[in-house]
Design a protein around this motif. Structure first.
Motif, PDB file in Angstrom:
ATOM      1  N   ALA A 353      61.739  81.695  20.446  1.00  0.00           N
ATOM      2  CA  ALA A 353      61.594  80.807  19.275  1.00  0.00           C
ATOM      3  C   ALA A 353      62.905  80.172  19.442  1.00  0.00           C
ATOM      4  O   ALA A 353      62.992  78.934  19.531  1.00  0.00           O
ATOM      5  CB  ALA A 353      61.208  81.371  17.833  1.00  0.00           C
ATOM      6  N   ARG A 354      63.961  81.064  19.445  1.00  0.00           N
ATOM      7  CA  ARG A 354      65.171  80.384  19.869  1.00  0.00           C
ATOM      8  C   ARG A 354      65.558  79.653  20.769  1.00  0.00           C
ATOM      9  O   ARG A 354      66.249  78.573  20.793  1.00  0.00           O
ATOM     10  CB  ARG A 354      66.512  81.474  19.465  1.00  0.00           C
ATOM     11  N   TYR A 355      64.909  80.246  21.878  1.00  0.00           N
ATOM     12  CA  TYR A 355      65.318  79.708  23.215  1.00  0.00           C
ATOM     13  C   TYR A 355      64.381  78.439  23.551  1.00  0.00           C
ATOM     14  O   TYR A 355      65.218  77.501  24.173  1.00  0.00           O
ATOM     15  CB  TYR A 355      64.939  80.835  24.446  1.00  0.00           C
ATOM     16  N   PHE A 356      63.417  78.382  22.942  1.00  0.00           N
ATOM     17  CA  PHE A 356      62.312  77.115  23.232  1.00  0.00           C
ATOM     18  C   PHE A 356      62.410  76.247  21.936  1.00  0.00           C
ATOM     19  O   PHE A 356      61.587  75.136  22.240  1.00  0.00           O
ATOM     20  CB  PHE A 356      61.232  77.449  23.564  1.00  0.00           C
ATOM     21  N   GLY A 357      63.254  76.565  20.806  1.00  0.00           N
ATOM     22  CA  GLY A 357      63.134  75.680  19.807  1.00  0.00           C
ATOM     23  C   GLY A 357      61.850  75.490  18.936  1.00  0.00           C
ATOM     24  O   GLY A 357      61.546  74.809  18.565  1.00  0.00           O
ATOM     25  N   VAL A 358      61.187  76.749  19.066  1.00  0.00           N
ATOM     26  CA  VAL A 358      60.096  76.769  18.111  1.00  0.00           C
ATOM     27  C   VAL A 358      60.553  77.051  16.702  1.00  0.00           C
ATOM     28  O   VAL A 358      61.175  78.168  16.568  1.00  0.00           O
ATOM     29  CB  VAL A 358      59.097  77.741  18.429  1.00  0.00           C
ATOM     30  N   THR A 359      60.110  76.285  15.679  1.00  0.00           N
ATOM     31  CA  THR A 359      60.420  76.707  14.394  1.00  0.00           C
ATOM     32  C   THR A 359      59.173  76.786  13.328  1.00  0.00           C
ATOM     33  O   THR A 359      58.039  76.515  13.776  1.00  0.00           O
ATOM     34  CB  THR A 359      60.913  75.279  13.860  1.00  0.00           C
ATOM     35  N   GLU A 360      59.491  77.354  12.099  1.00  0.00           N
ATOM     36  CA  GLU A 360      58.602  77.510  11.270  1.00  0.00           C
ATOM     37  C   GLU A 360      57.918  76.287  10.649  1.00  0.00           C
ATOM     38  O   GLU A 360      56.660  76.171  10.764  1.00  0.00           O
ATOM     39  CB  GLU A 360      58.870  78.378   9.947  1.00  0.00           C
ATOM     40  N   GLU A 361      58.822  74.889  10.664  1.00  0.00           N
ATOM     41  CA  GLU A 361      57.958  73.765  10.287  1.00  0.00           C
ATOM     42  C   GLU A 361      57.480  73.055  11.292  1.00  0.00           C
ATOM     43  O   GLU A 361      56.389  72.605  11.257  1.00  0.00           O
ATOM     44  CB  GLU A 361      59.060  72.949   9.691  1.00  0.00           C
ATOM     45  N   GLY A 362      57.805  73.462  12.507  1.00  0.00           N
ATOM     46  CA  GLY A 362      57.384  72.604  13.758  1.00  0.00           C
ATOM     47  C   GLY A 362      58.009  71.432  13.955  1.00  0.00           C
ATOM     48  O   GLY A 362      58.524  70.717  13.135  1.00  0.00           O
ATOM     49  N   THR A 363      57.979  71.117  15.395  1.00  0.00           N
ATOM     50  CA  THR A 363      58.331  69.863  16.015  1.00  0.00           C
ATOM     51  C   THR A 363      57.289  68.792  16.001  1.00  0.00           C
ATOM     52  O   THR A 363      57.783  67.774  16.442  1.00  0.00           O
ATOM     53  CB  THR A 363      59.420  70.193  16.832  1.00  0.00           C
ATOM     54  N   PHE A 364      56.227  69.070  15.959  1.00  0.00           N
ATOM     55  CA  PHE A 364      54.966  68.378  16.358  1.00  0.00           C
ATOM     56  C   PHE A 364      54.041  68.275  15.100  1.00  0.00           C
ATOM     57  O   PHE A 364      54.707  68.023  13.906  1.00  0.00           O
ATOM     58  CB  PHE A 364      54.289  68.891  17.505  1.00  0.00           C
ATOM     59  N   GLU A 365      52.918  68.505  15.116  1.00  0.00           N
ATOM     60  CA  GLU A 365      51.875  68.291  14.139  1.00  0.00           C
ATOM     61  C   GLU A 365      51.413  69.695  13.571  1.00  0.00           C
ATOM     62  O   GLU A 365      51.327  70.951  14.425  1.00  0.00           O
ATOM     63  CB  GLU A 365      50.742  67.198  14.483  1.00  0.00           C
ATOM     64  N   GLU A 366      51.010  69.844  12.419  1.00  0.00           N
ATOM     65  CA  GLU A 366      50.504  71.235  11.914  1.00  0.00           C
ATOM     66  C   GLU A 366      51.012  72.206  11.938  1.00  0.00           C
ATOM     67  O   GLU A 366      50.815  73.493  12.347  1.00  0.00           O
ATOM     68  CB  GLU A 366      48.946  71.168  12.218  1.00  0.00           C
ATOM     69  N   GLY A 367      52.479  72.058  11.923  1.00  0.00           N
ATOM     70  CA  GLY A 367      53.615  73.520  12.029  1.00  0.00           C
ATOM     71  C   GLY A 367      53.636  73.951  13.808  1.00  0.00           C
ATOM     72  O   GLY A 367      54.228  75.001  13.889  1.00  0.00           O
ATOM     73  N   ALA A 368      53.176  73.095  14.561  1.00  0.00           N
ATOM     74  CA  ALA A 368      53.406  73.647  15.928  1.00  0.00           C
ATOM     75  C   ALA A 368      54.581  73.086  16.550  1.00  0.00           C
ATOM     76  O   ALA A 368      54.968  71.781  16.007  1.00  0.00           O
ATOM     77  CB  ALA A 368      52.282  73.100  16.875  1.00  0.00           C
ATOM     78  N   SER A 369      55.262  73.581  17.677  1.00  0.00           N
ATOM     79  CA  SER A 369      56.405  72.730  18.261  1.00  0.00           C
ATOM     80  C   SER A 369      56.148  72.629  19.760  1.00  0.00           C
ATOM     81  O   SER A 369      55.371  73.352  20.349  1.00  0.00           O
ATOM     82  CB  SER A 369      57.497  74.044  17.910  1.00  0.00           C
TER      83      SER A 369
END
Length: 679
Positions: A353-369
């Motif tokens: 998650a840290r390495y690839f920038g995956v967050t709890e809120e998400g960077t795309f839609e419906e909480g996905a990154s």
């Protein structure tokens, strides 16, 4: 019940074969039917990996009531823009002139004489955001046709006359010089985004052709600013969500300025152009990032786009099944923290998650990154990251895959051939060169007829019915010239010559020196399309200029050189004003200004280490547009080998430019210096 599209070879048309709409293909028969019934033609243009094309198809073309309306009052014609770029270009020009914007799906209403009179792109099933519904549009056009026919005829006639009157100023016969290329660089600097790389705002498209110009400009002039813009843009794209961090390869564009969220479709042409750009960036700088991305992108093309016949498929869809039966954009590529934990366990999921920038809120839609590489400093445990990447890629492979458009487009395969041949040569990957050769063989075997006329498409080894346009002749010639330089097989130069001869005979405006996108003997449309500016790919015009120039450098042919220089007149006119939109033309102008250099490597056969080292050194030279001929003493495979002996029995390289030759050298170091390669 299937309609007429069931017989098509285009995957896009086949997607509509079971619609209740009584679709026709673009044909004289369709317009005869419109004349017979005295109804307008509804022209719908799209392509198989176009998200909003799928949406409109589902909402309107699969709806029985809408289809009944279309069938009763129109002759409906479906066109794959990738098969018929000429039809698309002519009517898109009309749409943009009338509405100020364009895009796909494109919806145009025509008279039975093919003259356009009403335009749009996507229309929703119900009115929204100020747009009428598609049914309202159908009703309005039907009423106008039945009750105000004279008015419709006047509008159609005026639009057609306006289009026919749009004559292009081609800028004279002079090649752009130092001044125009410096002005183009200045213009790009003004539009450059120094924080994020790239040019302009959102949406951001990969500026492949502009980067090629920047790399060539730096090679010729040493301008550090040009190299910096190229390198920084390439790094930002490679670290962004537009690049597939697991499987390699690039998406079509980024919806934001930061390269984070892509439009997820993956096109062959983008990946071919970008693979070559990153390989050329590595050639100029030795960047490890550029090397990795070039190879991963090449491997992506071979792994996921190669067809059983050896060609390359056109695209992967943006949409796929999200596991619940819904078709969702990006479903195949995005991740939630929970999905990472399911595959990796807690500790590795936290690192991923840290390495690839995956967050709890998400960077795309419906909480996905979307996976990206936000950290500039590399994580120290590279082996652990490689293991995580491998496990995620394996898990992703179990998801429903995006659809693939399997048709082979000649032009885009030409771009892929050039990229794979050079990438394979630079990084000692003969398998990539072999893939390029196999694609070249397919084009020769299936796409070329006895007169070396090229068909635009094939599918499953069967040639399509649509004639090649200028970009097909030009980009395939470019690919064949790259194969000639890399393999030392002169037959590829011969095939390139057949193609560029067609350009001179059938696409050239002898009066102005300009080039048309369709051949002189092609189907007549309401306008003969002619556009020198780049779109997602190099324009046919400037790609042809590049292929003509390269062929002339190999052969010394004056007619080909003259045609290339006259075609570059438009770059002299447009380069300083709109450099972002004529990047390939600027790159070709750099080659013309540099010579381009002609390199003949005369050796003792391909297996001889000294010959191979000179050949590799020649290929790694950064001199813009340089051509390389490889052979043994006395070989007639390439004109550049004539009267070029070994030097004291040793393999030698001969470098010439502008009718002047250096002394031959047996020393790779001296050759590297002569061609601007890295030490």
């Amino acid at each position: 019940m299937a309609n007429r599209l069931a017989q098509a070879t285009s995957p896009y048309l086949l997607q509509h074969a079971d619609n209740p709409v009584d679709w026709w293909t673009w044909s004289e028969e369709a317009f005869e039917e419109a004349r017979r019934r005295d109804v307008p033609v509804l022209l719908s243009v799209g392509y198989s990996s176009c998200h909003w094309c799928h949406v409109m198809a589902h909402e309107s073309f699969e709806d029985r009531a809408t289809a009944d309306e279309m069938n009763a009052h129109f002759v409906s014609v479906k066109v794959d823009r990738e098969e018929r770029p000429d039809v698309d270009a002519v009517y898109m020009e009309a749409v943009q002139a009338a509405t100020g914007h364009g895009g796909w799906p494109m919806t145009v209403f025509l008279t039975p004489d093919a003259e356009p009179f009403y335009f749009g792109t996507y229309f929703p099933p119900a009115p929204r955001h100020g747009m009428p519904s598609f049914r309202q549009v159908l009703e309005g056009v039907r009423q106008a046709w039945q009750e105000r026919r004279d008015e419709v005829g006047e509008v159609a006639g005026k639009i057609t006359r306006d289009l026919a009157g749009r004559e292009l100023s081609v800028g004279g016969d002079e090649v752009p010089g130092e001044q125009e290329l410096a002005q183009a660089l200045l213009g790009l600097t003004r539009e450059y985004d120094p924080q994020r790389g790239g040019f302009g705002g959102a949406p951001k498209f990969p500026p492949s052709m502009v980067i090629e110009f920047l790399l060539r400009h730096h090679a010729r002039t040493g301008a550090e600013g040009a190299l910096q813009m190229a390198a920084d843009t390439c790094e930002r794209m490679a670290r962004g969500g537009i690049y597939d961090q697991l499987g390699g390869g690039f998406a079509r564009y980024s919806v934001d300025r930061d390269w984070v969220v892509p439009h997820f479709e993956k096109m062959l042409y983008d990946n071919a152009l970008l693979c070559r750009v990153y390989a050329h960036l590595w050639r100029a700088t030795g960047s490890e990032l550029a090397r990795r991305v070039a190879l991963e992108t090449a491997d992506f093309m071979v792994r996921e786009l190669r067809t059983p016949e050896g060609g390359f498929a056109s695209a992967l869809d943006a949409d796929s099944d999200d596991g619940t039966g819904r078709h969702v954009e990006g479903a195949y590529y995005v991740w939630t923290p929970e999905q990472l934990r399911e595959v990796l366990g807690d500790a590795d999921a936290d690192l991923a998650a840290r390495y690839f920038g995956v967050t709890e809120e998400g960077t795309f839609e419906e909480g996905a990154s979307v996976l990206q590489l936000p950290q500039r400093d590399e994580v120290s445990d590279a082996a652990r990251i490689d293991g995580i990447r491998e496990r995620l890629l394996t898990a992703r492979g179990r998801r429903p895959a995006p659809g693939r458009d399997d048709k082979v487009v000649a032009a885009w395969n030409g771009l892929a051939i050039a990229a794979l041949a050079e990438t394979g040569a630079y990084f000692d990957r003969p398998d990539l060169v072999e893939a390029a050769v196999a694609a070249g063989d397919l084009l020769v075997r299936v796409h070329l007829d006895e007169q070396a006329r090229i068909a635009r498409t094939s599918k499953d080894g069967q040639v399509g019915t649509n004639a090649g346009v200028l970009e097909d002749y030009a980009d395939v010639a470019e690919g064949f010239l790259a194969l000639a330089s890399v393999t030392g097989e002169g037959v590829w130069l011969d095939f390139a010559g057949l193609l560029v001869d067609h350009v001179l005979a059938r696409f050239l405006d002898a009066g102005s020196g300009g080039l048309y996108d369709t051949a002189s003997d092609a189907e007549r449309l309401i306008r003969r399309p002619q556009d020198p500016t780049d779109n997602a790919t190099p324009s046919g015009w400037t790609a042809a200029a590049g292929a003509l120039l390269g062929y002339a450098a190999h052969t010394g042919s004056e007619p080909h050189r003259t045609a290339a220089e006259r075609a570059l007149g438009v770059v002299k006119a447009l380069g300083p004003r709109v450099p972002r939109f004529i990047g390939w033309g600027l790159a070709v102008a750099e080659a013309a200004l540099d010579g381009p250099r002609e390199v003949a490597v005369v050796g003792r056969g391909a297996d001889d280490p000294a010959t191979a080292e000179l050949h590799r050194t020649a290929l790694l030279g950064t001199a813009p547009g340089a051509v390389v001929a490889l052979g043994t003493e006395g070989s007639d495979a390439f004109p550049l080998l004539a009267d070029r002996p070994l030097v004291d029995g040793a393999p030698a390289a001969y470098v010439c430019r502008n009718f002047t030759c250096d002394a031959p050298t047996t020393d790779p170091g001296r050759l590297r210096t002569a061609l601007g390669g890295r030490g």
